[in-house]
Write an enzyme that holds these catalytic residues in place. Structure first.
Site, PDB file in Angstrom:
ATOM      1  N   SER A 118       1.199  -1.189   0.063  1.00 21.30           N
ATOM      2  CA  SER A 118      -0.023   0.028   0.311  1.00 21.30           C
ATOM      3  C   SER A 118       0.728   1.181   0.136  1.00 21.30           C
ATOM      4  CB  SER A 118      -0.873  -0.189   1.225  1.00 21.30           C
ATOM      5  OG  SER A 118      -1.230   1.447   1.491  1.00 21.30           O
TER       6      SER A 118
ATOM      7  N   GLU B 120       0.211   3.361   1.876  1.00 20.55           N
ATOM      8  CA  GLU B 120      -0.401   4.701   3.021  1.00 20.55           C
ATOM      9  C   GLU B 120       1.676   4.081   3.843  1.00 20.55           C
ATOM     10  OE1 GLU B 120      -2.576   5.839   4.781  1.00 20.55           O
ATOM     11  OE2 GLU B 120      -1.989   5.295   6.951  1.00 20.55           O
TER      12      GLU B 120
ATOM     13  N   TYR C 181      -1.327   0.812  10.320  1.00 19.88           N
ATOM     14  CA  TYR C 181      -1.592  -0.543   9.746  1.00 19.88           C
ATOM     15  C   TYR C 181      -0.498   0.252   8.333  1.00 19.88           C
ATOM     16  CZ  TYR C 181      -3.684  -1.119   4.951  1.00 19.88           C
ATOM     17  OH  TYR C 181      -3.905  -0.661   3.572  1.00 19.88           O
TER      18      TYR C 181
HETATM   19  P1  NAP Z   1     -11.470  -4.508   2.309  1.00 21.31           P
HETATM   20  O1  NAP Z   1     -13.142  -4.427   1.567  1.00 21.31           O
HETATM   21  O2  NAP Z   1     -11.195  -4.088   3.540  1.00 21.31           O
HETATM   22  O3  NAP Z   1     -11.716  -6.459   2.084  1.00 21.31           O
HETATM   23  C1  NAP Z   1     -11.074  -7.163   3.184  1.00 21.31           C
HETATM   24  C2  NAP Z   1     -10.896  -8.389   3.112  1.00 21.31           C
HETATM   25  O4  NAP Z   1      -9.477  -9.688   3.879  1.00 21.31           O
HETATM   26  C3  NAP Z   1     -12.429  -9.208   3.052  1.00 21.31           C
HETATM   27  O5  NAP Z   1     -12.867 -10.171   2.221  1.00 21.31           O
HETATM   28  C4  NAP Z   1     -11.931  -9.383   4.669  1.00 21.31           C
HETATM   29  O6  NAP Z   1     -13.388 -10.291   4.978  1.00 21.31           O
HETATM   30  C5  NAP Z   1     -10.748  -9.669   4.550  1.00 21.31           C
HETATM   31  N1  NAP Z   1     -10.018 -10.203   5.959  1.00 21.31           N
HETATM   32  C6  NAP Z   1     -10.249  -9.947   7.067  1.00 21.31           C
HETATM   33  N2  NAP Z   1      -9.550 -10.132   8.197  1.00 21.31           N
HETATM   34  C7  NAP Z   1      -9.185 -11.364   7.786  1.00 21.31           C
HETATM   35  C8  NAP Z   1      -8.764 -13.351   7.685  1.00 21.31           C
HETATM   36  N3  NAP Z   1      -8.792 -12.502   9.452  1.00 21.31           N
HETATM   37  N4  NAP Z   1      -8.366 -13.712   7.976  1.00 21.31           N
HETATM   38  C9  NAP Z   1      -9.198 -13.953   6.367  1.00 21.31           C
HETATM   39  N5  NAP Z   1      -9.666 -12.474   5.787  1.00 21.31           N
HETATM   40  C10 NAP Z   1      -9.876 -12.083   6.070  1.00 21.31           C
HETATM   41  O7  NAP Z   1     -10.015  -4.385   1.687  1.00 21.31           O
HETATM   42  P2  NAP Z   1      -9.988  -3.474  -0.367  1.00 21.31           P
HETATM   43  O8  NAP Z   1     -10.160  -2.591  -0.347  1.00 21.31           O
HETATM   44  O9  NAP Z   1     -10.422  -5.617  -1.418  1.00 21.31           O
HETATM   45  O10 NAP Z   1      -8.561  -4.069  -0.316  1.00 21.31           O
HETATM   46  C11 NAP Z   1      -7.294  -5.278  -0.642  1.00 21.31           C
HETATM   47  C12 NAP Z   1      -5.639  -4.836   0.181  1.00 21.31           C
HETATM   48  O11 NAP Z   1      -4.918  -4.470  -0.471  1.00 21.31           O
HETATM   49  C13 NAP Z   1      -5.794  -4.828   1.435  1.00 21.31           C
HETATM   50  O12 NAP Z   1      -5.180  -6.480   1.766  1.00 21.31           O
HETATM   51  C14 NAP Z   1      -5.486  -3.562   1.683  1.00 21.31           C
HETATM   52  O13 NAP Z   1      -4.964  -3.543   2.495  1.00 21.31           O
HETATM   53  C15 NAP Z   1      -5.144  -3.457   0.284  1.00 21.31           C
HETATM   54  N6  NAP Z   1      -4.601  -2.026  -0.709  1.00 21.31           N
HETATM   55  C16 NAP Z   1      -6.008  -1.307  -0.739  1.00 21.31           C
HETATM   56  C17 NAP Z   1      -6.156  -0.158  -1.376  1.00 21.31           C
HETATM   57  C18 NAP Z   1      -7.190   0.568  -1.430  1.00 21.31           C
HETATM   58  O14 NAP Z   1      -7.315   1.430  -1.677  1.00 21.31           O
HETATM   59  N7  NAP Z   1      -8.239  -0.233  -1.788  1.00 21.31           N
HETATM   60  C19 NAP Z   1      -4.638   0.514  -1.447  1.00 21.31           C
HETATM   61  C20 NAP Z   1      -3.777   0.238  -1.207  1.00 21.31           C
HETATM   62  C21 NAP Z   1      -3.787  -1.576  -0.719  1.00 21.31           C
HETATM   63  P3  NAP Z   1     -14.287 -10.355   5.534  1.00 21.31           P
HETATM   64  O15 NAP Z   1     -15.255  -9.509   4.306  1.00 21.31           O
HETATM   65  O16 NAP Z   1     -14.906 -11.234   6.242  1.00 21.31           O
HETATM   66  O17 NAP Z   1     -14.335  -9.309   6.384  1.00 21.31           O
HETATM   67  N1  GDD Z   2     -12.323   7.487   6.599  1.00 24.81           N
HETATM   68  C1  GDD Z   2     -12.355   8.573   6.585  1.00 24.81           C
HETATM   69  N2  GDD Z   2     -14.050   9.946   7.468  1.00 24.81           N
HETATM   70  N3  GDD Z   2     -11.114   9.979   5.925  1.00 24.81           N
HETATM   71  C2  GDD Z   2     -11.460  11.099   6.129  1.00 24.81           C
HETATM   72  C3  GDD Z   2     -12.173  11.625   6.464  1.00 24.81           C
HETATM   73  C4  GDD Z   2     -13.234  11.060   7.277  1.00 24.81           C
HETATM   74  O1  GDD Z   2     -14.297  11.296   7.608  1.00 24.81           O
HETATM   75  N4  GDD Z   2     -12.700  13.287   6.264  1.00 24.81           N
HETATM   76  C5  GDD Z   2     -11.184  13.362   5.997  1.00 24.81           C
HETATM   77  N5  GDD Z   2     -10.886  11.962   6.045  1.00 24.81           N
HETATM   78  C6  GDD Z   2      -8.917  11.722   4.849  1.00 24.81           C
HETATM   79  C7  GDD Z   2      -8.832  11.133   5.782  1.00 24.81           C
HETATM   80  O2  GDD Z   2      -8.009  12.103   7.281  1.00 24.81           O
HETATM   81  C8  GDD Z   2      -7.317  10.521   4.791  1.00 24.81           C
HETATM   82  O3  GDD Z   2      -6.360  11.526   4.821  1.00 24.81           O
HETATM   83  C9  GDD Z   2      -8.522  10.136   3.616  1.00 24.81           C
HETATM   84  O4  GDD Z   2      -9.200  10.699   3.848  1.00 24.81           O
HETATM   85  C10 GDD Z   2      -8.083   8.981   2.794  1.00 24.81           C
HETATM   86  O5  GDD Z   2      -9.425   8.783   4.386  1.00 24.81           O
HETATM   87  P1  GDD Z   2      -9.878   7.216   3.420  1.00 24.81           P
HETATM   88  O6  GDD Z   2     -10.412   6.786   2.505  1.00 24.81           O
HETATM   89  O7  GDD Z   2     -10.158   6.315   4.775  1.00 24.81           O
HETATM   90  O8  GDD Z   2      -8.527   6.145   2.815  1.00 24.81           O
HETATM   91  P2  GDD Z   2      -7.229   5.801   3.673  1.00 24.81           P
HETATM   92  O9  GDD Z   2      -6.133   6.923   2.475  1.00 24.81           O
HETATM   93  O10 GDD Z   2      -6.442   6.330   5.076  1.00 24.81           O
HETATM   94  O11 GDD Z   2      -6.675   4.576   3.249  1.00 24.81           O
HETATM   95  C11 GDD Z   2      -6.748   3.292   2.138  1.00 24.81           C
HETATM   96  O12 GDD Z   2      -5.639   3.538   0.928  1.00 24.81           O
HETATM   97  C12 GDD Z   2      -4.714   2.676   1.583  1.00 24.81           C
HETATM   98  C13 GDD Z   2      -3.479   3.074   0.268  1.00 24.81           C
HETATM   99  O13 GDD Z   2      -3.139   4.421   0.921  1.00 24.81           O
HETATM  100  C14 GDD Z   2      -6.972   2.732   2.445  1.00 24.81           C
HETATM  101  O14 GDD Z   2      -7.407   1.816   1.657  1.00 24.81           O
HETATM  102  C15 GDD Z   2      -6.283   1.142   2.367  1.00 24.81           C
HETATM  103  O15 GDD Z   2      -6.338   0.349   3.566  1.00 24.81           O
HETATM  104  C16 GDD Z   2      -4.819   2.134   1.506  1.00 24.81           C
HETATM  105  O16 GDD Z   2      -4.195   1.130   2.374  1.00 24.81           O
END
Ligand code: NAP
Ligand code: GDD
Length: 318
Positions: A123, A125, A147
């Site tokens: 990520s 992050e 995280y």
């Molecule tokens: P998400 O919607 O939160 O999905 C997370 C998945 O992990 C869910 O299917 C959840 O299952 C499963 N899980 C959590 N704990 C588990 C455990 N102990 N054993 C088995 N399964 C478990 O996340 P996403 O947005 O699809 O992201 C997918 C991956 O990419 C994550 O690793 C996230 O950190 C990473 N990532 C995401 C982003 C982004 O912007 N979306 C960016 C960079 C990296 P349940 O349904 O049972 O909760």
């Molecule tokens: N969630 C949330 N809720 N975020 C807020 C809010 C609010 O009410 N108001 C402002 N923000 C700002 C957060 O402070 C952050 O800077 C930004 O919006 C994005 O927040 P999120 O959408 O929660 O995502 P994230 O960037 O913290 O994390 C996501 O992206 C990562 C990749 O950079 C997640 O998907 C992570 O799993 C992923 O790794």
């Protein structure tokens, strides 16, 4: 037939990746953890086409058995505790899932079949307090949340197993990617859902935290293609996947409210409750390596993504 395992298949990315792999003729096996109520909303439309297995990132034996049963060619490790604010509330559990869970998957592969190709969901992050902009595969990490720290561990253990055991293990450093299937606690979906609710007369205001935060937001459907491309290369490697643009939370609000003919300033209230103990102010990735080596580029622009999410929430509420 190619066989793949997706951990996290019930999540946003898991559902798009399952669709993508099915369209390429894969047999898809998903890891699901046991829960008292089923949580298959995002993969409901795929239920008859994917194979679901109970296993958990916290349970080493369940992972080994799962790998032994399926004997996949590719494993996509998407499961994690992925919501940044929760990682301050449950830092130890986040480390167990998001960091050590990766080692458990890699150990399973080392024991069962070292030819399995492995994708780790790293990520942006991890860049946290960014050391340069835009961020590349060589930018040093400075994570700002439990995280982010856990993801740095997951990244390096993937690199380490590649170097130690010659595994085909890749780390995709993905910047934020969103969709109508995004969880409602993440800021983009929180906004799109609130805009639709306000438009339909179901909600009066939207309380948010830091409106100045800048993110490089792309569309999840585009990003799962990059995951697959990484595992089709001759050699395993790490790639940044991003759009190369950044936008503020404020801009996201403005476009989303504009789309339904409302002025965001009348509805959005800043609430300190949503500020984080340590914020990541700016993320912007450089996807040049992914473009050059994988031939990957994003298809959906930022404005199109915002409008797609608002439209989907309007549709759901109608
Ligand atoms: P998400 O919607 O939160 O999905 C997370 C998945 O992990 C869910 O299917 C959840 O299952 C499963 N899980 C959590 N704990 C588990 C455990 N102990 N054993 C088995 N399964 C478990 O996340 P996403 O947005 O699809 O992201 C997918 C991956 O990419 C994550 O690793 C996230 O950190 C990473 N990532 C995401 C982003 C982004 O912007 N979306 C960016 C960079 C990296 P349940 O349904 O049972 O909760
Ligand atoms: N969630 C949330 N809720 N975020 C807020 C809010 C609010 O009410 N108001 C402002 N923000 C700002 C957060 O402070 C952050 O800077 C930004 O919006 C994005 O927040 P999120 O959408 O929660 O995502 P994230 O960037 O913290 O994390 C996501 O992206 C990562 C990749 O950079 C997640 O998907 C992570 O799993 C992923 O790794």
């Amino acid at each position: 037939m190619k066989r793949a395992i997706i951990t996290g298949i019930t999540g946003q990315d898991g559902s798009y990746l399952a669709e993508f792999l099915l369209s390429r003729g894969y047999e898809v096996h998903g890891m699901v953890r046991r829960s008292s109520t089923e949580n298959f909303e995002r993969i409901g439309h795929l239920r008859s086409r994917v194979h679901l297995h109970q296993a958990d990132l916290l349970d080493q034996l369940s992972i080994i058995e799962f790998l032994r049963d399926v004997r996949p060619r590719e494993v996509y490790n998407l499961a994690a505790q992925s919501f940044v604010p929760t990682s301050w509330v449950q830092p130890v559990l986040t480390g167990e899932f998001t960091a050590l869970g990766v080692t458990r998957m890699l150990e399973g592969i080392r024991l069962v079949d070292r030819k399995i190709r492995f994708y780790q969901a790293s990520s942006s992050e991890m860049f946290g307090r960014v050391q340069e902009t835009p961020q590349t595969e060589r930018t040093p990490f400075w994570p700002r949340s439990p995280y982010g720290v856990a993801k740095v561990y997951g990244h390096w253990i993937t690199v380490n197993y590649r170097e130690s055991y010659d595994l085909f293990a890749c780390s995709g450093i993905l910047f934020n990617h969103e969709s109508p299937r995004r969880g409602k606690e993440f800021v983009t979906r929180k906004i799109s859902h609130a805009v639709a609710s306000i438009k339909r007369g179901l909600q009066k205001e939207l309380r948010l935290g830091n409106l100045d935060a800048r993110r490089d937001w792309g569309y999840a459907g585009d990003y799962v293609r990059a995951m697959w491309l990484m595992l089709q290369q001759e050699k395993p490697d790490d790639f940044v996947v991003a759009t190369g643009e950044d936008h503020t939370v404020r801009e996201f609000c403005r476009i989303a409210f504009d789309h339904v003919g409302l002025d965001w300033r009348k509805f959005v209230k800043v609430d300190r409750k949503f500020f984080r103990p340590a914020e990541v102010n700016l993320l912007r990735g450089n996807p040049a390596k992914a473009r050059r080596k994988l031939g990957w580029k994003r298809e959906v622009t930022f404005e199109k993504l915002v409008r797609m999410m608002v439209d989907a929430d309007l549709e759901r509420l109608s």
